[in-house]
Design a protein around this motif. Structure first.
Motif, PDB file in Angstrom:
ATOM      1  N   TYR A  72      -3.397  -6.884  30.696  1.00  0.00           N
ATOM      2  CA  TYR A  72      -2.374  -6.212  29.885  1.00  0.00           C
ATOM      3  C   TYR A  72      -1.419  -7.233  29.279  1.00  0.00           C
ATOM      4  N   ASP A  73      -0.999  -8.221  30.071  1.00  0.00           N
ATOM      5  CA  ASP A  73      -0.080  -9.237  29.562  1.00  0.00           C
ATOM      6  C   ASP A  73      -0.716 -10.025  28.418  1.00  0.00           C
ATOM      7  N   GLN A  74      -2.010 -10.351  28.564  1.00  0.00           N
ATOM      8  CA  GLN A  74      -2.705 -11.095  27.511  1.00  0.00           C
ATOM      9  C   GLN A  74      -2.803 -10.261  26.243  1.00  0.00           C
ATOM     10  N   PHE A 116      -4.458   0.502  21.021  1.00  0.00           N
ATOM     11  CA  PHE A 116      -4.127   0.374  22.434  1.00  0.00           C
ATOM     12  C   PHE A 116      -5.001   1.269  23.301  1.00  0.00           C
ATOM     13  N   GLU A 117      -5.356   2.462  22.791  1.00  0.00           N
ATOM     14  CA  GLU A 117      -6.154   3.390  23.587  1.00  0.00           C
ATOM     15  C   GLU A 117      -7.525   2.808  23.911  1.00  0.00           C
ATOM     16  N   ASP A 118      -8.151   2.119  22.925  1.00  0.00           N
ATOM     17  CA  ASP A 118      -9.448   1.497  23.195  1.00  0.00           C
ATOM     18  C   ASP A 118      -9.322   0.462  24.303  1.00  0.00           C
ATOM     19  N   PHE A 119      -8.278  -0.351  24.230  1.00  0.00           N
ATOM     20  CA  PHE A 119      -8.037  -1.335  25.275  1.00  0.00           C
ATOM     21  C   PHE A 119      -7.831  -0.653  26.628  1.00  0.00           C
ATOM     22  N   LEU A 120      -7.031   0.429  26.643  1.00  0.00           N
ATOM     23  CA  LEU A 120      -6.711   1.122  27.885  1.00  0.00           C
ATOM     24  C   LEU A 120      -7.951   1.692  28.550  1.00  0.00           C
TER      25      LEU A 120
END
Length: 333
Positions: A72-74, A116-120
């Motif tokens: 998440y930080d990256q 963001f949703e794809d990442f999540l």
């Protein structure tokens, strides 16, 4: 930077009210405080609180796991610097994803995600995706605040190897008063669902309630009832047993004393010279049976002596000892 693509980004540190160098203990402490504040069981019907509770749980799931937090930080740093591409290129190796599990690779290529949703979904996996029907999170492992009125514990696995129709069983623990009165009770299951259950009055430990189509793939859910012990009342069949303490003067003189029942306190009359351990019956104040009739309440008298008394009481007891004619040890001499 394309802000339209960034609108779904969520700052989990800000959501939990912690800094980016917060310890796991700080994260957990703030999460528990916020989860209690917005928990659906404490805010019935409040959609805004329900949504906040889901986001808080999502934030905690991400930041409480060291691997997810690093990813998440990256991703966050990339978001602030470059934003997302307009098109989604073919995904590069993130880690072998099978059944929502990752191989632990923390190397993230944020450019592979348009939003963001794809990442999540990649990081958290299926366990945190929203239910398309009601928006509820399917992950409740971080919910430490279940209803104070009841507890639901699965006794049969709720996730079978094959998604075939299957009945499941759960244990529902209720306080004595709720088991007696019955009525509606909202319970939260381990899979995230919240159900309104209508229970009959007079439930007992071992009784089962069947909820149709609430199992797996259309199966049924069986709630096995456990009734918690009560500090005052003990169930003996359909009769209820309790003890009522009285003073020595009440035992000698008799009269009316107040006794607790499931319907509230009632006045009962005890005769003069009542003995400790003597029982009295309050008709129709017991537990309801299957035919709708109620048992009785059995009241056992307990004579208690005071540990501390006033000077006036001591003087009266001294005078009473001098003039009393009752000799309880006469047969022992």
């Amino acid at each position: 930077m394309n802000m339209q693509n960034l609108q779904n980004f969520r700052d989990y540190y800000e959501i939990l009210g912690v800094t980016k160098d917060a310890t796991n203990e700080d994260i957990k402490k703030n999460y528990r405080r916020l989860a209690r504040q917005y928990h659906p069981d404490l805010n019935p019907g409040n959609k805004d609180a329900e949504e906040k509770f889901k986001i808080i749980g999502e934030a905690y799931e991400m930041l409480s796991d060291a691997t997810k937090r690093a990813q998440y930080d990256q991703f966050s740093r990339y978001w602030k610097q470059k934003g997302f591409p307009k098109q989604t290129p073919k995904s590069k190796a993130w880690g072998d994803s099978r059944n929502g599990e990752r191989n632990g690779n923390e190397n993230v290529d944020p450019s592979q995600f348009t939003n963001f949703e794809d990442f999540l979904n990649q990081v958290i996996g299926v366990g945190s995706r929203r239910d398309s029907k009601n928006g509820a999170s399917t992950n409740t492992t971080t919910d430490p605040f279940r209803s104070p009125k009841s507890r639901v514990e699965y006794t049969v696995p709720k996730n079978p190897a094959r998604p075939a129709r299957r009945d499941i069983e759960a244990r529902l623990t209720l306080p004595f008063e709720k088991a007696y009165s019955g009525g509606n009770e909202r319970i939260r299951l381990e899979d995230g669902r919240s159900l309104e259950v209508t229970m009959p009055p007079g439930m007992v430990t071992g009784q089962t309630i069947r909820l149709r189509n609430q199992g797996i793939s259309g199966g049924d859910l069986y709630l096995k009832i456990t009734v918690e012990p009560h500090p005052l009342f003990k169930l003996e069949g359909t009769n209820i047993f309790c003890q009522v303490p009285v003073t020595p003067s009440e035992a000698v003189l008799g009269g009316q004393v107040e006794a607790p029942t499931l319907d509230g306190p009632v006045k009962m009359t005890i005769p003069p010279g009542v003995r400790s351990g003597q029982r009295f019956r309050l008709a129709n104040k017991g537990y309801p049976s299957d035919n709708g009739k109620r048992g009785d309440q059995l009241v056992e008298i307990q004579i208690l002596t005071p540990k501390t008394i006033s000077q006036e009481e001591r003087e009266l007891y001294e005078k009473l000892r001098q003039i009393e004619t009752f000799k309880p040890r006469a047969d022992l001499i």
